[in-house]
Design an enzyme around this catalytic site. Structure first.
Site, PDB file in Angstrom:
ATOM      1  N   SER A 168       0.859  -1.182   0.000  1.00 12.56           N
ATOM      2  CA  SER A 168       0.000   0.000   0.000  1.00 12.56           C
ATOM      3  C   SER A 168       0.899   1.238   0.000  1.00 12.56           C
ATOM      4  CB  SER A 168      -0.960  -0.041   1.197  1.00 12.56           C
ATOM      5  OG  SER A 168      -1.898   1.005   1.131  1.00 12.56           O
ATOM      6  N   HIS A 195      -2.225  -1.183  -3.524  1.00 11.26           N
ATOM      7  CA  HIS A 195      -3.326  -0.241  -3.334  1.00 11.26           C
ATOM      8  C   HIS A 195      -2.972   1.073  -4.015  1.00 11.26           C
ATOM      9  CE1 HIS A 195      -4.206  -2.428   0.737  1.00 11.26           C
ATOM     10  NE2 HIS A 195      -4.580  -3.148  -0.309  1.00 11.26           N
ATOM     11  N   ASP A 289      -4.736  -4.984   5.642  1.00 10.74           N
ATOM     12  CA  ASP A 289      -5.070  -5.849   4.511  1.00 10.74           C
ATOM     13  C   ASP A 289      -3.981  -6.902   4.304  1.00 10.74           C
ATOM     14  OD1 ASP A 289      -6.549  -6.743   2.320  1.00 10.74           O
ATOM     15  OD2 ASP A 289      -5.514  -5.402   0.924  1.00 10.74           O
TER      16      ASP A 289
END
EC number: 3.1.1.61
Length: 347
Positions: A168, A195, A289
């Site tokens: 991310s 992400h 996540d």
């Protein structure tokens, strides 16, 4: 209170962004700048928590301003793109290479059906970037240390079949390092969920291909997994592998952890398809996540690697994985390259 400096050569855009950000009680817009020179001076004078940075400006552009700020007064910089054409997206990733922490599309204006949703997402993202208190860079070693001996429970019982990576905030630069460091004859497919705001993936993959030793593709539904190729999840789809582990499957099922694509979905899929014959890697990023699914991957017998705190822009995802006992190894980016090479080349 998050202090924000807005940098854009358009007075109307500065006013628009100022209105969006100042409407949040947790944000104070402490200044604006119309070009890169003004931005460098304002950062030194005002000491903002976050800078929103336009790319195309007169005198000093956003790319040069980002580089100068990161050399003199490091601060989280968010590149704000008003046009997702190929040239601007390419410049955006050069700014990330220079030290910007993330890129966001400029929200649509009032009256557009997506305005409120995009504005909320934009403001929240800018606030979150204030958590990046120090922009870290990891040292490049000419002779990286070898991978530590694997514990018995992490030994791979058969030839590896895939590498799965989740990232991310801060991930693009780490992924660039990893893909540039792998050998051209790397014998495994590499599956990547990064992400990223919608609209940037194509430019991200093109940027990775400038330095990657492996061909990097935006994953397509039904694409066959080819050893020595990297596949990046596209916008708005979870990336999985088929049950027999031979191809990619894209799904538009509901978001997981508020995200689609989700690292969790990828890790769960490779656990089912490959089990211990996978290497799972969880890189820098906020949130959790992929953390629980990385633990399940470890429990299946796989080698699981998380990025260390020192080299992470934000240690949220890898930190959550460590709390769960999900990692067999905690490594900086250059040693992740060494580890992947060592594991993949084992006979």
């Amino acid at each position: 209170m998050v202090k924000v400096l807005i940098v854009d050569d358009s007075a109307s855009v500065r006013l628009f962004l100022q209105g969006l950000l100042a409407a949040d009680p947790g944000i104070e817009v402490i200044g604006t700048a119309a070009d890169g020179d003004e931005a460098v001076e304002a950062v030194a004078r005002l000491n903002p928590d976050v800078v929103t940075m336009d790319i195309y400006m007169p005198r000093m552009n956003g790319l040069l301003a980002t580089r100068r700020i990161m050399e003199t007064h490091p601060v989280p910089i968010v590149v704000v793109s008003g046009n997702l054409d190929a040239e601007e997206v390419a410049s955006t990733f050069r700014a990330i290479e220079a030290g910007a922490v993330t890129a966001l599309p400029r929200p649509q204006g009032p009256g557009h059906p997506n305005h409120e949703r995009e504005a909320r997402s934009f403001v929240q993202a800018v606030k979150l970037m204030a958590e990046v208190k120090v922009i870290k860079r990891w040292p490049r070693r000419d002779n990286p240390a070898s991978l530590p001996s694997l514990p018995c429970q992490a030994m791979v019982p058969a030839r590896l079949k895939a590498v799965a990576i989740g990232a991310s905030t801060g991930g693009p630069m780490v992924l660039q390092t990893i893909l540039a460091g792998l050998r051209r004859d790397f014998p495994l497919p590499v599956l990547i969920v990064q992400h990223m705001a919608t609209g940037f993936i194509k430019g991200f993959v093109e940027w990775l291909n400038l330095t990657s030793a492996l061909p990097v593709h935006i994953a397509g539904n039904g694409d066959r997994l080819i050893p020595g190729h990297a596949y990046v999840a596209p916008d708005c789809f979870h990336m999985l592998v088929t049950e027999d582990g031979t191809a990619i499957e894209l799904q538009n099922t509901p978001p997981e952890n508020g995200l689609r694509p989700s690292v969790s979905a990828l890790f769960r899929s490779v656990t089912q398809a490959f089990g211990a014959q996978t290497v799972g890697v969880l890189l820098t990023g906020m949130g959790s996540d992929g953390a629980r699914e990385l633990k399940r991957l470890r429990e299946a017998g796989a080698v699981t690697i998380v990025q260390d705190r020192e080299s992470s822009v934000i240690h949220g995802m890898p930190g959550e994985a460590l709390k769960l006992g999900a990692a067999t190894h905690t490594l900086p980016p250059d040693r992740i390259v060494t580890a992947l090479t060592s594991l993949a080349m084992e006979k």
